[in-house]
Scaffold this active site. Structure first.
Site, PDB file in Angstrom:
ATOM      1  N   LYS A 206      70.036   4.675  36.441  1.00 35.31           N
ATOM      2  CA  LYS A 206      68.762   4.074  36.865  1.00 35.31           C
ATOM      3  C   LYS A 206      67.639   5.097  36.702  1.00 35.31           C
ATOM      4  CE  LYS A 206      66.596   1.940  40.892  1.00 35.31           C
ATOM      5  NZ  LYS A 206      66.768   1.416  42.236  1.00 35.31           N
ATOM      6  N   GLU A 212      75.249  14.664  37.069  1.00 33.40           N
ATOM      7  CA  GLU A 212      76.587  14.434  36.518  1.00 33.40           C
ATOM      8  C   GLU A 212      76.492  13.622  35.221  1.00 33.40           C
ATOM      9  OE1 GLU A 212      75.602  13.882  39.585  1.00 33.40           O
ATOM     10  OE2 GLU A 212      77.096  14.521  41.061  1.00 33.40           O
ATOM     11  N   GLY A 267      70.846   0.778  43.038  1.00 35.09           N
ATOM     12  CA  GLY A 267      71.960   1.234  42.190  1.00 35.09           C
ATOM     13  C   GLY A 267      73.260   0.508  42.494  1.00 35.09           C
ATOM     14  N   ARG A 268      73.592   0.396  43.785  1.00 40.19           N
ATOM     15  CA  ARG A 268      74.881  -0.218  44.143  1.00 40.19           C
ATOM     16  C   ARG A 268      74.845  -1.739  44.094  1.00 40.19           C
ATOM     17  NH1 ARG A 268      72.357   2.596  47.920  1.00 40.19           N
ATOM     18  NH2 ARG A 268      71.625   1.613  49.842  1.00 40.19           N
ATOM     19  N   GLU A 353      77.142   3.444  51.508  1.00 38.19           N
ATOM     20  CA  GLU A 353      75.825   3.968  51.124  1.00 38.19           C
ATOM     21  C   GLU A 353      74.720   3.073  51.691  1.00 38.19           C
ATOM     22  OE1 GLU A 353      74.263   4.455  46.875  1.00 38.19           O
ATOM     23  OE2 GLU A 353      75.107   6.437  47.214  1.00 38.19           O
ATOM     24  N   HIS A 384     103.973   0.887  51.454  1.00 41.55           N
ATOM     25  CA  HIS A 384     104.935   1.997  51.404  1.00 41.55           C
ATOM     26  C   HIS A 384     104.229   3.332  51.572  1.00 41.55           C
ATOM     27  CE1 HIS A 384     108.133  -0.770  50.305  1.00 41.55           C
ATOM     28  NE2 HIS A 384     107.192  -1.407  49.635  1.00 41.55           N
ATOM     29  N   LYS A 512      72.429  17.271  46.896  1.00 41.67           N
ATOM     30  CA  LYS A 512      71.913  17.450  45.525  1.00 41.67           C
ATOM     31  C   LYS A 512      70.987  18.665  45.485  1.00 41.67           C
ATOM     32  CE  LYS A 512      71.756  12.523  44.267  1.00 41.67           C
ATOM     33  NZ  LYS A 512      70.897  11.400  43.887  1.00 41.67           N
TER      34      LYS A 512
HETATM   35  O1  F6P Z   1      73.360   9.746  44.543  1.00 45.31           O
HETATM   36  C1  F6P Z   1      73.481   8.412  44.877  1.00 45.31           C
HETATM   37  C2  F6P Z   1      72.967   7.531  43.792  1.00 45.31           C
HETATM   38  O2  F6P Z   1      71.594   7.578  43.746  1.00 45.31           O
HETATM   39  C3  F6P Z   1      73.456   6.101  43.959  1.00 45.31           C
HETATM   40  O3  F6P Z   1      72.702   5.389  44.850  1.00 45.31           O
HETATM   41  C4  F6P Z   1      73.414   5.604  42.560  1.00 45.31           C
HETATM   42  O4  F6P Z   1      74.162   4.443  42.381  1.00 45.31           O
HETATM   43  C5  F6P Z   1      73.969   6.802  41.827  1.00 45.31           C
HETATM   44  O5  F6P Z   1      73.458   7.924  42.523  1.00 45.31           O
HETATM   45  C6  F6P Z   1      73.614   6.888  40.368  1.00 45.31           C
HETATM   46  O6  F6P Z   1      72.228   6.951  40.170  1.00 45.31           O
HETATM   47  P1  F6P Z   1      71.594   6.742  38.741  1.00 45.31           P
HETATM   48  O7  F6P Z   1      71.927   5.368  38.292  1.00 45.31           O
HETATM   49  O8  F6P Z   1      70.115   6.943  38.921  1.00 45.31           O
HETATM   50  O9  F6P Z   1      72.173   7.769  37.812  1.00 45.31           O
END
Ligand code: F6P
Length: 546
Positions: A206, A212, A267-268, A353, A384, A512
């Site tokens: 987003k 990452e 995002g979620r 979240e 199990h 972060k």
């Molecule tokens: O760090 C949390 C977050 O902002 C989530 O809310 C989101 O889904 C995820 O990181 C990924 O964010 P992006 O789509 O901006 O890379």
């Protein structure tokens, strides 16, 4: 705004809890032959049975009154009408517009967003068709066979879960991969399985700034250029999904190959947007539209059904009942459907979240417990592994059981065994085993006297452990869309009850910031300073041992 514990009905619920907390579900079932009919609802191909909950008719009425006193109907309307209910980010919350299959306009600040939503869908459809028909080819002319989604959190969990869940509907010539972890092991393993000439990377973020994702995307880009020996190859092997066109073009992806979405999609909550591109490529647009239709049907139900029949409302109130009155702090998802193996991970982000908050909408510390710890996994495997705690541990853990009546893989007795286990576990959690029953069983096995008495306490199951069973005919795109939307709205309803904003996530920021400060210290480009002794000691170890 309301502090939940100040609502008159909250005190009534407290008193009611004290009065019924010791009642056993066994007795409630025995006293009411209509209990299943009273406390279950159908929604299309979905059956939601909540009769195995520690509630009476009075509990149900009081919980519905809680929703009313928390002004839930007004909040539902505010969300669907595009009000800025995400007040800390000044954003509307309109993932429902992404699956609005009616002609109803949806306005944000007076502007109907539906034309843009449909435009992006059309762009995604054309692109996915080109991939699926072999019209979009790699730099050297080879057909695309591997699709690698690079994203994390909401830009990974939703599309990954849906692609796995609906794999029987997928194009069998495509292989999907999801890279999220910044641990180099993840991307290395995926790249090792891919042929650069026939691999497409979807960089999904987003913000297009997530450390990452950007690290993995740069690694994939460098790999591709090295393998194909030509920087211009990037154009045929990388597309982006983002709200940040500038970031996408800075990375080197032509914005003609970017699929956009908007700040009113969290995002979620984004799998319904262009973040669903891997789903569209893998399953085809027709199946993606069925997924949207299933979600839209649940949206319409949520928007219009009376609270007493409203599934997201019912699930949310039952959750709050245990969290706030019984002191339960977790909720387990028990999935008897291998295709849904990633659902617990997906729901973990969705719920935790969203509702892992301790400051309310008025900036005050909350006075009640909020979002639960969500965990779980595949039911039979869990039996199990961790079910011992569910049956005889000291924690009360409300459970959701999910299972399909039909299997797409009807092999021998597999499905009947799977379902029998699912039904048995829900029953066992609820009925338990009394001391008298355990005693009789042990006696039948030939035990008596001291030996029997010694073993007896371990053989007793208290039972009275609540669960919801969500059963469906078959896991179709439509059913899955409804199911996911059901959980999304459940989370929203609980946020309303607790007077918290379910749509921001400030709690992810501090880590972060600190990681950015530590990175140069680890690399040795800056001296480690300003940390506590533990963090300094660990940095030192990594530098020495690394
Ligand atoms: O760090 C949390 C977050 O902002 C989530 O809310 C989101 O889904 C995820 O990181 C990924 O964010 P992006 O789509 O901006 O890379």
């Amino acid at each position: 705004m309301s502090v939940p514990s100040n609502l008159p009905v909250w005190q009534q619920l407290k008193a009611h809890h004290a009065a019924i907390a010791d009642q056993h579900l066994r007795d409630l079932f025995a006293a009411d032959p209509e209990r299943f009919n009273r406390f279950s609802r159908r929604f299309g191909d979905l059956l939601v049975d909540f009769s195995k909950h520690r509630i009476t008719g009075e509990t149900f009425d009081l919980l519905i009154e809680l929703a009313n006193q928390a002004q839930l109907p007004a909040w539902i309307a505010r969300m669907f009408e595009g009000e800025m209910i995400n007040h800390t980010e000044q954003r509307a919350v309109l993932h429902t517009a992404l699956r609005n299959r009616s002609d109803r306009p949806v306005r944000v600040k007076g502007k109907d967003v539906m034309p843009e939503v449909n435009e992006v869908l059309e762009h995604a459809r054309k692109f996915a068709d080109q991939i699926r028909r072999g019209k979009w080819r790699g730099h050297t002319g080879k057909r695309i066979r591997d699709v690698v989604n690079i994203g994390i959190g909401g830009s990974d969990l939703g599309p990954k879960m849906i692609c796995q869940a609906l794999q029987p509907y997928a194009d069998p010539t495509l292989r999907m991969h999801f890279v999220s972890n910044v641990d180099g092991a993840h991307i290395s393993h995926v790249l090792a399985e891919c042929d650069p000439e026939s691999t497409l990377f979807i960089v999904a973020s987003k913000t297009f700034t997530t450390q990452e994702t950007m690290t993995n995307a740069h690694t994939a880009r460098a790999w591709l250029i090295k393998e194909l020996g030509d920087e211009s190859a990037v154009a045929r092997h990388f597309v982006a999904v983002s709200t940040n066109a500038e970031g996408v073009s800075r990375f080197g992806i032509d914005t003609a190959n970017m699929f956009g979405f908007w700040d009113w999609v969290g995002g979620r909550y984004s799998l319904w947007s262009a973040i669903g591109l891997p789903i569209i490529v893998y399953l085809g647009m027709d199946h993606f539209l069925e997924l949207l239709e299933g979600a839209h049907a649940m949206d319409e139900h949520f928007r219009t059904a009376p609270l007493t029949d409203n599934l997201p409302v019912i699930l949310a109130l039952l959750g709050a009942w245990y969290i706030d009155f019984f002191g339960a702090d977790s909720q387990v998802m028990l999935v008897y459907d291998d295709y849904l193996r990633s659902l617990p991970d997906y729901l973990q982000q969705l719920d935790m979240e969203s509702n892992g908050k301790s400051i309310d909408r008025d900036g005050q510390a909350v006075k009640v417990n909020t979002g639960p710890i969500i965990w779980g996994g595949l039911g039979n495997n869990g039996q199990h592994a961790f079910y011992q705690l569910l049956h005889q541990g000291t924690h009360l853990v409300p459970a959701d059981f999910l299972a399909p009546a039909q299997s797409p893989n009807p092999i021998g007795e597999h499905h009947a065994i799977l379902l029998a286990n699912c039904l048995a576990q829900a029953e066992a959690l609820m009925v338990g085993k009394t001391e008298a029953q355990a005693r009789a069983e042990l006696a039948k096995q030939g035990l008596s006297g001291e030996a029997l008495e010694k073993l007896l306490p371990y053989k007793v199951f208290a039972g009275n452990r609540p669960s919801t069973s969500l059963f469906y005919r078959r896991l179709t795109p439509q059913v899955l869309g409804s199911l996911v939307a059901l959980y999304e709205h459940k989370v929203f309803v609980q946020g309303v009850i607790w007077n918290i904003n379910s749509f921001d996530q400030w709690g992810v920021e501090l880590g972060k910031q600190l990681a950015n400060a530590i990175l140069p210290e680890l690399k040795g480009t800056q001296a480690a300073a300003g940390h506590d002794a533990s963090t300094l000691g660990l940095i030192q170890f990594c530098r020495e041992a690394g």
